[in-house]
Design a protein around this motif. Structure first.
Motif, mmCIF file in Angstrom:
data_model
loop_
_atom_site.group_PDB
_atom_site.id
_atom_site.type_symbol
_atom_site.label_atom_id
_atom_site.label_comp_id
_atom_site.label_asym_id
_atom_site.label_seq_id
_atom_site.Cartn_x
_atom_site.Cartn_y
_atom_site.Cartn_z
ATOM 1 N N GLU A 6 0.832 -1.202 0.000
ATOM 2 C CA GLU A 6 0.000 0.000 0.000
ATOM 3 C C GLU A 6 0.869 1.255 0.000
ATOM 4 O OE1 GLU A 6 -3.539 2.131 2.680
ATOM 5 O OE2 GLU A 6 -2.575 0.282 3.355
ATOM 6 N N GLN A 7 1.917 1.257 0.807
ATOM 7 C CA GLN A 7 2.806 2.410 0.879
ATOM 8 C C GLN A 7 3.501 2.667 -0.449
ATOM 9 O OE1 GLN A 7 4.307 4.920 2.821
ATOM 10 N NE2 GLN A 7 2.381 4.792 3.964
ATOM 11 N N GLU A 8 3.919 1.601 -1.112
ATOM 12 C CA GLU A 8 4.595 1.764 -2.398
ATOM 13 C C GLU A 8 3.649 2.317 -3.456
ATOM 14 O OE1 GLU A 8 8.048 -1.637 -2.400
ATOM 15 O OE2 GLU A 8 5.966 -2.320 -2.450
ATOM 16 N N ILE A 9 2.392 1.886 -3.418
ATOM 17 C CA ILE A 9 1.392 2.410 -4.355
ATOM 18 C C ILE A 9 1.156 3.897 -4.105
ATOM 19 C CG2 ILE A 9 -1.037 2.307 -5.028
ATOM 20 C CD1 ILE A 9 -0.906 -0.728 -4.449
ATOM 21 N N ILE A 10 1.020 4.272 -2.816
ATOM 22 C CA ILE A 10 0.794 5.680 -2.469
ATOM 23 C C ILE A 10 1.959 6.549 -2.925
ATOM 24 C CG2 ILE A 10 0.634 7.280 -0.513
ATOM 25 C CD1 ILE A 10 -0.985 5.089 0.947
ATOM 26 N N ARG A 11 3.182 6.062 -2.749
ATOM 27 C CA ARG A 11 4.352 6.855 -3.142
ATOM 28 C C ARG A 11 4.421 7.035 -4.660
ATOM 29 N NH1 ARG A 11 9.210 7.006 0.782
ATOM 30 N NH2 ARG A 11 8.212 6.709 2.803
ATOM 31 N N ARG A 12 4.020 6.029 -5.391
ATOM 32 C CA ARG A 12 3.990 6.167 -6.854
ATOM 33 C C ARG A 12 2.905 7.153 -7.305
ATOM 34 N NH1 ARG A 12 6.766 1.837 -5.894
ATOM 35 N NH2 ARG A 12 8.122 0.870 -7.484
ATOM 36 N N GLU A 13 1.799 7.165 -6.567
ATOM 37 C CA GLU A 13 0.754 8.157 -6.877
ATOM 38 C C GLU A 13 1.266 9.570 -6.600
ATOM 39 O OE1 GLU A 13 -2.392 6.743 -4.403
ATOM 40 O OE2 GLU A 13 -3.106 5.272 -5.884
ATOM 41 N N LYS A 14 2.041 9.719 -5.512
ATOM 42 C CA LYS A 14 2.630 11.026 -5.211
ATOM 43 C C LYS A 14 3.630 11.430 -6.293
ATOM 44 C CE LYS A 14 2.142 10.754 -0.161
ATOM 45 N NZ LYS A 14 2.858 10.784 1.129
ATOM 46 N N GLU A 17 1.727 12.901 -9.038
ATOM 47 C CA GLU A 17 1.243 14.241 -8.692
ATOM 48 C C GLU A 17 2.349 15.289 -8.852
ATOM 49 O OE1 GLU A 17 -1.805 15.438 -7.873
ATOM 50 O OE2 GLU A 17 -2.456 13.435 -8.518
ATOM 51 N N LYS A 106 2.233 17.029 1.659
ATOM 52 C CA LYS A 106 1.492 15.878 1.142
ATOM 53 C C LYS A 106 2.304 14.981 0.219
ATOM 54 C CE LYS A 106 -2.992 18.237 1.419
ATOM 55 N NZ LYS A 106 -4.185 18.698 0.653
ATOM 56 N N ASP A 109 7.990 12.433 1.637
ATOM 57 C CA ASP A 109 7.907 11.343 2.611
ATOM 58 C C ASP A 109 9.254 11.124 3.292
ATOM 59 O OD1 ASP A 109 5.179 10.119 2.165
ATOM 60 O OD2 ASP A 109 5.954 9.981 0.126
#
Length: 502
Positions: A6-14, A17, A106, A109
């Motif tokens: 989940e963390q890796e997915i969120i970081r790729r979304e960031k 962005e 946001k 990280d």
């Protein structure tokens, strides 16, 4: 994406962005770093604050304390860690606050590499910090780092799993700063040795890693194939025979820091790829080499610790010269009760049986004596000790003892129960050397896969004449273990050999 956490997915979304905002998460331009965390923390004061009004640092975000319109960030650079004070109105002086509200709060990280420009100051709690005027993304981390916390000297959630530490050393170095110190000291050991020999007028050289004959030691080699020449080649097990060729060629002192390779077992003191320093000096003998070696190691200890006393586990080892010297037969008799001088192979096998030492049927006298010493004696020598005067069968490249028949002029330096160095008065009699090589061939025919090959070119070199010479090999990995109080060779290698990851 389904294989990512989940963390890796969120970081790729960031990451996406950042791209949408027109921010390059991996900029190519030079970042003008002009200071370090340690220098600022050491030298900043009210009296020197004018020198620190325009500092520029870069490093990883290690923690963030969000306070709404401001935040405290712990930044780790090459030298250490320092606190940043990041306030929204300082990095966003105009109406647009997105650089703080969106990018900083946001999209950045823990683990991200950032650059910061600002000035040094001291907080109300007395912490030297950097007041940020500008924060720049330099590299977005797509994997989360393990978070290690230190509170009042106590470390929490420390990563100690060897599998993780050795396989992902790049993470280990970031989250465990003391690991970096081990490798800084390793480099200092190398530099101290290099300076020592350079000051003696000796020359640092390089010799082949790929060799047609695996010579200079008794060990099982790695084999490869050279396509252009259509010949087998071996990764070197030692560089000894090439360095002695240089002594034949007229150099009076040469040394090399060499990567050697032995296709053997792995444990806390053995790795198939290891570093050894070998040095050869013309017109010297093993007595001179003992004196020189204890002086060298005393200097290494002082360079690293400011004292000759080094803590190794629960022991204090003193490298103050001179070191104790014990002939090998005396050491065996002291610790086993057996006087093996003059024994033949059958008698030595009987001694091994009585001592409960398992030995292979293909072992000759040299291996039998080596097993007895290794099993029953070596571990008793904690303080630096030269074990001297080995049986001739154990040392195919060593000059026969000038006054003790059946022995050779050789020593091994034992510290904390392990061999650290091996040295000889070098054999320079080409007839004797040829006979010793032929004895090794006989052992090979008996099935000893560590016996030496005959190196005919080396024999040819000796026939041109090599001056009386002494040589030594010092295991750099084991020496580093001792000098940095590390229990395993894997702890002093950046990237130790491991099984392939599944």
């Amino acid at each position: 994406m389904t294989q990512l956490s989940e963390q890796e997915i969120i970081r790729r979304e960031k990451l996406q962005e950042l791209h949408k905002l027109g921010i390059d998460p991996y900029p190519a331009a030079e970042y003008p770093v002009n200071d370090t965390s340690v220098n600022i923390k050491t030298n900043f004061s009210e009296a020197t604050k004018e020198q620190f009004q325009d500092v520029c640092l870069a490093g990883r975000i290690m923690s963030v304390r969000d306070m709404g319109k401001a935040a405290f960030v712990e930044l780790q650079d090459k030298a250490g860690r320092i606190q940043l004070y990041v306030r929204r109105d300082d990095i966003c002086p105009g109406e647009d606050k997105s650089a703080y509200d969106t990018v900083f709060k946001k999209l950045m990280d823990i683990g991200d590499i950032i650059g910061v420009k600002g000035y040094a100051f001291i907080t109300k709690t007395g912490a030297t910090s950097i007041h940020a005027r500008e924060v720049t993304m330099l590299s977005k981390a797509l994997r989360p780092f393990p978070i290690v916390k230190a509170v009042e000297g106590h470390v929490f959630d420390e990563v100690t799993d060897p599998e993780f530490k050795y396989r992902q050393r790049y993470v280990d170095l970031v989250i465990n700063p003391e690991v970096k110190d081990v490798f800084v000291k390793r480099t200092k050991i190398l530099q101290t040795i290099r300076d020592f020999y350079n000051n003696m007028g000796y020359l640092e050289v390089e010799t082949p890693i790929l060799q047609p004959i695996p010579g200079g030691a008794t060990a099982r080699p790695f084999v490869t194939h050279h396509n252009a020449l259509d010949i087998p080649l071996y990764l070197r097990i030692a560089n000894e025979l090439y360095l002695k060729r240089l002594i034949v060629g007229g150099f009076e002192g040469v040394y090399e820091f060499a990567k050697d390779f032995r296709n053997e077992g792995m444990d806390r003191t053995h790795n198939p790829e290891f570093t050894v320093m070998e040095m050869y000096a013309a017109y010297k003998d093993y007595e001179w080499m003992m004196n020189t070696t204890e002086t060298l190691l005393e200097k290494v200890a002082l360079a690293l610790h400011g004292t000759t006393q080094v803590q190794v586990g629960d022991k204090t080892i003193d490298f103050k010269a001179p070191f104790r010297r014990v002939p090998m037969y005396e050491a065996i008799q002291e610790h086993t009760g057996f006087d093996i001088s003059g024994m033949d192979e059958a008698q030595l096998r009987d001694v091994c049986k009585q001592l409960g030492i398992h030995v292979d049927a293909k072992f000759g006298k040299a291996k039998l004596i080596d097993e007895i010493f290794g099993e029953k004696c070596e571990g008793h020598y904690v303080q630096p000790t030269f074990i001297t005067d080995y049986p001739v069968e154990m040392s195919p490249l060593t000059k026969k003892h000038r006054s003790k028949p059946g022995l050779v002029e050789r020593f091994e330096l034992i510290v904390n129960g392990k061999e650290i160095a091996n040295a000889y008065s070098e054999l320079n009699d080409p007839i004797d050397q040829r006979e010793r090589f032929e004895d090794q061939v006989k052992l090979m025919e008996r099935g000893d896969d560590e016996a030496m090959y005959i190196d005919y070119d080396f024999l040819r070199a000796l026939e041109y004449g090599m001056p009386p010479t002494s040589g030594i090999g010092i295991g750099i990995d084991r020496l580093t273990m001792l000098m940095t109080n590390q229990p395993s060779i894997q702890d002093v290698l950046f990237f130790p050999q491991m099984r392939p990851e599944h």
